[in-house]
Scaffold this motif. Structure first.
Motif, PDB file in Angstrom:
ATOM      1  N   UNK A 181       0.817  -1.284  -0.095  1.00  0.00           N
ATOM      2  CA  UNK A 181      -0.304  -0.102  -0.183  1.00  0.00           C
ATOM      3  C   UNK A 181       0.855   1.151   0.131  1.00  0.00           C
ATOM      4  N   UNK A 182       1.391   1.278  -1.194  1.00  0.00           N
ATOM      5  CA  UNK A 182       2.537   2.579  -1.227  1.00  0.00           C
ATOM      6  C   UNK A 182       2.295   3.195  -2.616  1.00  0.00           C
ATOM      7  N   UNK A 183       3.146   4.046  -3.053  1.00  0.00           N
ATOM      8  CA  UNK A 183       3.266   4.690  -4.550  1.00  0.00           C
ATOM      9  C   UNK A 183       4.488   3.929  -4.994  1.00  0.00           C
ATOM     10  N   UNK A 184       4.424   3.343  -6.258  1.00  0.00           N
ATOM     11  CA  UNK A 184       5.353   2.618  -6.846  1.00  0.00           C
ATOM     12  C   UNK A 184       6.541   3.336  -7.334  1.00  0.00           C
ATOM     13  N   UNK A 185       7.821   2.752  -7.445  1.00  0.00           N
ATOM     14  CA  UNK A 185       8.770   3.776  -7.999  1.00  0.00           C
ATOM     15  C   UNK A 185       8.863   3.835  -9.498  1.00  0.00           C
ATOM     16  N   UNK A 186       8.117   3.051 -10.089  1.00  0.00           N
ATOM     17  CA  UNK A 186       8.158   2.887 -11.499  1.00  0.00           C
ATOM     18  C   UNK A 186       7.046   3.755 -12.120  1.00  0.00           C
TER      19      UNK A 186
END
Length: 675
Positions: A410-415
């Protein structure tokens, strides 16, 4: 898309929802016993014009009111079948309720004021014509002015709802001054037309200047950036001019047409024996102004200094929720919503990255996520952020779903490509949901903060704190803008204060110039402004003592009161100037002015007092305060024009002793006992 029909389906839905910040604190409370339904009313509709072109057209207030009432009607059909509580709140519901109250008040204020005025006119004049003529002038004046609003495309709003009571007082006041002089002359045996000509020549200039000064004081509001205030200033000024024109045309015509009987003229001794309140008040005022003019001016100066010392303590406030009684359904609903689940005030934040797909940049999104996490649930200026809704919630929830619902996902992806793919799936499924948070080019980001209802003054500072925290967490080169109800409310009140300050200054200068022209001298003109300004200063000091704030209504009192209070001053100063020029005796000029125009001044002040006092019948606290404070200002203005204004003229032109042949009432013959 489908509601659960079995316990298993319900359990699955509950598992999907639990722990998601997209839902908790916004749609569901922590106890899971309260749910919020957000209904968005579109303020426009698609219409086709005569040329066949389609375009969007804003809905009217009546359309929005109808929509709110229909929603309320739907809820009412379910309340009887629901064991819990159902509330309809938010700013649209509050606005709809306020519109209903305004419509009811419009009828009540006008009806009560007309009945009260008719009763006072009958008691004071004791003639059918003394009641009928002012009421006819008033009726035509009010209807003419109000009719101009739809003709010019102006709606009836909460500010302009006070117009009928205001115009009633103005129209009655002009007619009363003219009729008072006419009846007195006519009862002395002068022929009807000659008596009317005398009344017009005696009061015409004063009535003209009172109309001009009142219009000038109110017309300054027409330059306000706040449209409801500008409308009030424009049409109140227009009504003042209409009242003057009707008075100098209709009153003489009606006097000519109506049969009149002469009444016996009571002598001064007879009035003394009768002990009339008017006689006592007039002679007590004469005794103070003539025998103790220095003391009157000194006491007035002390009062002014004390009142001015209280002005820095004036409190500014704009909280429309406090206008309603605690048992008002919509107020109870807003309180219940905020106590059980979420806030009712949205702060919309638009962040523009300046480049297409800039809102999908992982670094930018992670900085935004860090910022929103830091401010979520915190208090700024006493306002707690209850809920945050944005594109980030959708991205994090979708990313978690693609990773086996793992809490760590449950986070913002790095890609950035992965973010774009996840949003593509959302776009294919629910494009409307997606585009409520961003634009089609993914250049802008929309974030909604939900906070509890609060004062507009506090909300102004709250916005500043939000921007400060944004600068602390976000280093990317982006533009941020605030919109929604909160900026609208706070900006409106700031603009209102600025407009009111400008209006006060312009009104004081315009009225001061007119008084200089009327008095034909700078000194006398400026002295005549003292009885006009002192009542306003006293009322402002009274507001600090009673902890009544300056809001969108009470801030209007100054210019309205200045426009009204100057009427009595104009009549006294004009009468004094004419009398003093005739025989050069200040004492006699003061006495002749108060004994001839005093009755009209008292009648108009009583009409104004009760005309504005009708506002205290309103269920809205702001209308109650407005009516009470304006009525109080009128009382102080009457005292200033009966006592302070004569004392100033007495000091200005000296204690001259009248000749025996021309003596009326000297300072020595006026005693406290007689007063």
């Amino acid at each position: 898309q489908e509601l659960p029909t079995t316990p298993e389906e319900l359990a699955q839905l509950k598992q999907r929802v639990q722990g998601k910040e997209l839902y908790y604190g916004r749609l569901i409370n922590e106890k899971e016993d309260t749910v919020a339904l957000f209904i968005k009313l579109l303020p426009y509709e698609l219409v086709v014009d005569q040329s066949g072109q389609e375009h969007y057209q804003n809905l009217s207030d009546a359309d929005m009111l109808e929509g709110s009432h229909e929603i309320e009607a739907v809820l009412d059909t379910f309340k009887s079948r629901f064991s819990g509580d159902m509330y309809l709140g938010g700013s649209p519901a509050l606005g709809a309720y306020m519109s209903t109250v305004i419509q009811d008040d419009f009828t009540v204020f006008t009806s009560v004021a007309v009945l009260m005025v008719a009763g006072f006119l009958a008691f004071l004049f004791r003639r059918v014509s003394g009641v009928l003529i002012p009421l006819l002038v008033m009726t035509l004046g009010i209807t003419s002015c109000i009719a101009m609003m739809p003709i010019l495309g102006y709606p009836m709003q909460i500010t302009t709802s006070i117009l009928p009571s205001f115009l009633l007082a103005v129209c009655i006041g002009d007619a009363v001054h003219l009729l008072t002089i006419f009846y007195r002359r006519y009862d002395e045996g002068v022929e009807k037309n000659a008596a009317m000509l005398y009344a017009l020549s005696h009061t015409g200039v004063a009535v003209l200047f009172t109309s001009l000064t009142t219009a000038a004081g109110l017309l300054t509001f027409s330059i306000s950036d706040i449209q409801p205030i500008a409308s009030l200033g424009l049409f109140a000024a227009l009504g003042s001019i209409i009242a003057f024109l009707l008075t100098v045309t209709m009153v003489p015509v009606l006097i000519t047409l109506l049969p009149l009987k002469r009444r016996s003229v009571s002598s001064d001794d007879q009035q003394m024996k009768q002990g009339t309140l008017l006689w006592k008040f007039t002679h007590f005022s004469l005794w103070l102004a003539i025998s103790h003019s220095k003391k009157v001016v000194l006491v007035s100066l002390v009062i002014a200094i004390v009142a001015l010392s209280q002005l820095p303590n004036l409190r500014f406030s704009q909280d429309s929720l406090t206008w309603f009684p605690d048992d008002t359904p919509v107020k109870m609903a807003i309180k219940a919503i905020e106590e059980n689940i979420t806030g009712t005030m949205p702060l919309e934040i638009i962040i523009d990255t300046g480049v297409e797909q800039g809102a999908l940049n992982p670094v930018f999104l992670q900085q935004i996520d860090s910022w929103l996490t830091a401010i979520n649930g915190t208090e700024m200026e006493g306002i707690k952020i209850r809920s945050i809704n944005s594109l980030l919630n959708l991205i994090k929830e979708t990313n978690q779903a693609f990773n086996g619902n793992s809490p760590d996902a449950y986070r913002i992806p790095d890609n950035q490509e992965l973010i774009a793919q996840e949003l593509l799936l959302i776009e294919m499924d629910e494009a409307d949901d997606l585009y409520s948070y961003t634009d089609s080019g993914f250049q802008k980001l929309r974030i909604t903060l939900i906070v509890p209802w609060a004062d507009a003054i506090i909300l102004k500072d709250f916005q500043g704190r939000v921007l400060e925290s944004f600068d602390e967490h976000v280093t990317e080169d982006v533009e941020i803008a605030l919109t929604g109800l909160i900026p609208v409310f706070s900006t409106m009140f700031t603009a209102m204060i600025t407009s009111a300050a400008n209006s006060y200054l312009i009104a004081a200068l315009a009225i001061g110039f007119m008084m200089i022209v009327l008095m034909r001298g700078v000194v006398d003109g400026l002295l005549s402004m003292i009885p006009n300004l002192l009542p306003i200063i006293i009322v402002l000091a009274f507001m600090t003592l009673m902890d009544i704030p300056l809001d969108v209504f009470t801030i209007l009192i100054g210019s309205i009161a200045l426009g009204l209070c100057v009427d009595d001053t104009v009549h006294f100063m004009h009468g004094f100037q004419v009398a003093y020029k005739h025989h050069g005796n200040a004492q006699r000029a003061i006495e002749e002015t108060l004994t001839s125009t005093g009755k009209a001044l008292l009648i108009t002040s009583v009409v104004l007092f009760f005309g504005f006092l009708t506002f205290t019948l309103s269920d809205l606290k702001n209308m109650d305060n407005f009516g009470m404070l304006t009525a109080l200002c009128i009382v102080f203005a009457l005292l200033a024009d009966f006592i302070l204004a004569p004392a100033l003229m007495m000091l200005r032109y000296g204690h001259t002793v009248p000749d025996e042949d021309n003596s009326a009432v000297s300072a020595q013959s006026i005693t406290p006992h007689q007063g």
